[in-house]
Motif scaffolding. Structure first.
Motif, PDB file in Angstrom:
ATOM      1  N   GLU A 195       0.924  -1.267  -0.069  1.00  0.00           N
ATOM      2  CA  GLU A 195      -0.024  -0.007   0.152  1.00  0.00           C
ATOM      3  C   GLU A 195       0.724   1.290   0.008  1.00  0.00           C
ATOM      4  O   GLU A 195       0.692   2.288  -0.653  1.00  0.00           O
ATOM      5  CB  GLU A 195      -0.959  -0.080   1.053  1.00  0.00           C
ATOM      6  N   GLU A 196       1.883   1.356   0.627  1.00  0.00           N
ATOM      7  CA  GLU A 196       2.636   2.235   0.566  1.00  0.00           C
ATOM      8  C   GLU A 196       3.366   2.660  -0.474  1.00  0.00           C
ATOM      9  O   GLU A 196       3.545   3.752  -0.999  1.00  0.00           O
ATOM     10  CB  GLU A 196       4.029   2.102   1.898  1.00  0.00           C
ATOM     11  N   ILE A 197       3.830   1.572  -1.291  1.00  0.00           N
ATOM     12  CA  ILE A 197       4.620   1.748  -2.437  1.00  0.00           C
ATOM     13  C   ILE A 197       3.442   2.168  -3.591  1.00  0.00           C
ATOM     14  O   ILE A 197       3.665   3.108  -4.503  1.00  0.00           O
ATOM     15  CB  ILE A 197       4.958   0.374  -3.173  1.00  0.00           C
ATOM     16  N   ARG A 198       2.096   1.803  -3.329  1.00  0.00           N
ATOM     17  CA  ARG A 198       1.194   1.894  -4.326  1.00  0.00           C
ATOM     18  C   ARG A 198       0.849   3.478  -4.298  1.00  0.00           C
ATOM     19  O   ARG A 198       0.856   4.211  -5.203  1.00  0.00           O
ATOM     20  CB  ARG A 198      -0.124   1.165  -4.237  1.00  0.00           C
ATOM     21  N   SER A 199       0.837   4.043  -3.116  1.00  0.00           N
ATOM     22  CA  SER A 199       0.337   5.281  -2.585  1.00  0.00           C
ATOM     23  C   SER A 199       1.641   6.334  -3.194  1.00  0.00           C
ATOM     24  O   SER A 199       1.053   7.258  -3.957  1.00  0.00           O
ATOM     25  CB  SER A 199       0.259   5.646  -1.056  1.00  0.00           C
ATOM     26  N   ASP A 200       2.797   5.887  -3.094  1.00  0.00           N
ATOM     27  CA  ASP A 200       3.902   6.651  -3.639  1.00  0.00           C
ATOM     28  C   ASP A 200       3.961   6.650  -5.131  1.00  0.00           C
ATOM     29  O   ASP A 200       4.300   7.669  -5.647  1.00  0.00           O
ATOM     30  CB  ASP A 200       5.221   6.021  -3.071  1.00  0.00           C
ATOM     31  N   ALA A 201       3.684   5.445  -5.717  1.00  0.00           N
ATOM     32  CA  ALA A 201       3.580   5.414  -7.377  1.00  0.00           C
ATOM     33  C   ALA A 201       2.301   6.167  -7.782  1.00  0.00           C
ATOM     34  O   ALA A 201       2.476   6.986  -8.858  1.00  0.00           O
ATOM     35  CB  ALA A 201       3.402   3.921  -7.493  1.00  0.00           C
ATOM     36  N   VAL A 202       1.334   6.439  -7.083  1.00  0.00           N
ATOM     37  CA  VAL A 202       0.204   7.323  -7.702  1.00  0.00           C
ATOM     38  C   VAL A 202       0.953   8.468  -7.577  1.00  0.00           C
ATOM     39  O   VAL A 202       0.494   9.467  -8.648  1.00  0.00           O
ATOM     40  CB  VAL A 202      -1.121   7.180  -6.567  1.00  0.00           C
ATOM     41  N   SER A 203       1.590   9.105  -6.395  1.00  0.00           N
ATOM     42  CA  SER A 203       2.099  10.455  -6.241  1.00  0.00           C
ATOM     43  C   SER A 203       3.204  10.526  -7.650  1.00  0.00           C
ATOM     44  O   SER A 203       3.197  11.723  -8.028  1.00  0.00           O
ATOM     45  CB  SER A 203       2.751  10.758  -5.085  1.00  0.00           C
ATOM     46  N   GLU A 204       3.799   9.669  -7.972  1.00  0.00           N
ATOM     47  CA  GLU A 204       4.874   9.725  -8.966  1.00  0.00           C
ATOM     48  C   GLU A 204       4.327   9.849 -10.311  1.00  0.00           C
ATOM     49  O   GLU A 204       4.617  10.470 -11.247  1.00  0.00           O
ATOM     50  CB  GLU A 204       5.654   8.677  -8.815  1.00  0.00           C
ATOM     51  N   TYR A 205       3.234   8.850 -10.569  1.00  0.00           N
ATOM     52  CA  TYR A 205       2.702   8.760 -12.175  1.00  0.00           C
ATOM     53  C   TYR A 205       1.198   9.631 -12.255  1.00  0.00           C
ATOM     54  O   TYR A 205       0.712   9.615 -13.378  1.00  0.00           O
ATOM     55  CB  TYR A 205       2.499   7.245 -12.332  1.00  0.00           C
ATOM     56  N   GLY A 206       0.547   9.567 -11.084  1.00  0.00           N
ATOM     57  CA  GLY A 206      -0.902  10.086 -11.138  1.00  0.00           C
ATOM     58  C   GLY A 206      -1.773   9.037 -11.385  1.00  0.00           C
ATOM     59  O   GLY A 206      -1.378   7.677 -11.404  1.00  0.00           O
ATOM     60  N   GLU A 242       8.116  -0.454 -11.585  1.00  0.00           N
ATOM     61  CA  GLU A 242       8.880   0.732 -12.277  1.00  0.00           C
ATOM     62  C   GLU A 242       8.976   2.020 -11.270  1.00  0.00           C
ATOM     63  O   GLU A 242       9.863   2.679 -11.651  1.00  0.00           O
ATOM     64  CB  GLU A 242       8.510   0.812 -13.617  1.00  0.00           C
ATOM     65  N   SER A 243       8.310   1.881 -10.304  1.00  0.00           N
ATOM     66  CA  SER A 243       8.226   3.431  -9.619  1.00  0.00           C
ATOM     67  C   SER A 243       9.426   3.463  -8.650  1.00  0.00           C
ATOM     68  O   SER A 243       9.976   2.337  -8.362  1.00  0.00           O
ATOM     69  CB  SER A 243       6.897   3.454  -8.573  1.00  0.00           C
ATOM     70  N   LYS A 244       9.888   4.740  -8.296  1.00  0.00           N
ATOM     71  CA  LYS A 244      10.973   4.835  -7.413  1.00  0.00           C
ATOM     72  C   LYS A 244      10.679   4.226  -6.002  1.00  0.00           C
ATOM     73  O   LYS A 244      11.679   3.686  -5.300  1.00  0.00           O
ATOM     74  CB  LYS A 244      11.282   6.346  -7.406  1.00  0.00           C
ATOM     75  N   ALA A 245       9.498   4.292  -5.637  1.00  0.00           N
ATOM     76  CA  ALA A 245       9.224   3.691  -4.273  1.00  0.00           C
ATOM     77  C   ALA A 245       9.319   2.047  -4.204  1.00  0.00           C
ATOM     78  O   ALA A 245       9.853   1.596  -3.261  1.00  0.00           O
ATOM     79  CB  ALA A 245       7.580   3.780  -4.034  1.00  0.00           C
TER      80      ALA A 245
END
Length: 183
Positions: free
Chosen positions: A91-102, A176-179
């Motif tokens: 969930e933490e990674i998903r949330s950060d990925a949403v911030s990164e990619y929209g 592929e996200s930074k998170a």
């Protein structure tokens, strides 16, 4: 009829109060027993989950009246600890990925969120019990079981990917996200 109703309310209230006190006694016994057991195996960690570079390790202990049951309960608890930690991490990674990619990759869609919440169960298929031990608890007629379980991160990513097969775009964006580098 009125007396009967009052009697029922009194009986239910007494049962409720006695069940609450029983629960706190069990919790107090568990806590006091944990404090008294200072002799844990050398491989055992006081952290419930240890995140290393290539694997996740889960640790737990449990009390029971016989050694086999205490170990079995400890293994079950360690698996639950791993699953909860994985769920939080995803969930933490998903949330950060949403911030990164929209929102473009579907990372915030309700269906993906539900599927991701269920993906933590992928641990159950690939977790391995690596160490167990039971020790007699001094002063009590019980045993404390200790357990260590592990799961390979690469196997976990592969298994989660299979569970999220219908959400390739979102899952690939997460990976592929930074998170995800912290996974």
């Amino acid at each position: 009829m009125h007396r009967f109703l009052v009697l029922v309310v009194v009986v239910i209230s007494c049962l409720f109060l006695s069940s609450c006190s029983g629960t706190s006694e069990v919790a107090q016994q568990e806590t006091s027993s944990q404090e008294e057991v200072k002799d844990s195996p050398p491989w055992y960690s006081t952290k419930s989950v240890v995140d290393s570079e290539d694997k996740l390790l889960g640790y737990a202990s449990a009390l029971n009246s016989d050694s086999a049951s205490s170990v079995s309960r400890a293994v079950s608890r360690a698996k639950v600890e791993l699953q909860a930690a994985l769920s939080d991490k995803l969930e933490e990674i998903r949330s950060d990925a949403v911030s990164e990619y929209g929102s473009g990759y579907g990372l915030d869609s309700a269906k993906f969120l539900i599927a991701l919440r269920k993906a933590d169960k992928a641990i159950n298929d690939i977790v391995t019990v690596t160490n167990t031990e039971a020790r007699n608890v001094e002063g009590y007629e019980s045993y404390r079981g200790f357990a260590q379980v592990k799961v390979s991160k690469s196997a976990l990513v592969e298994r989660i990917g299979k569970r999220l097969a219908g959400y390739d775009k979102a899952w690939n964006a997460m990976k592929e996200s930074k998170a995800f580098e912290s996974f």
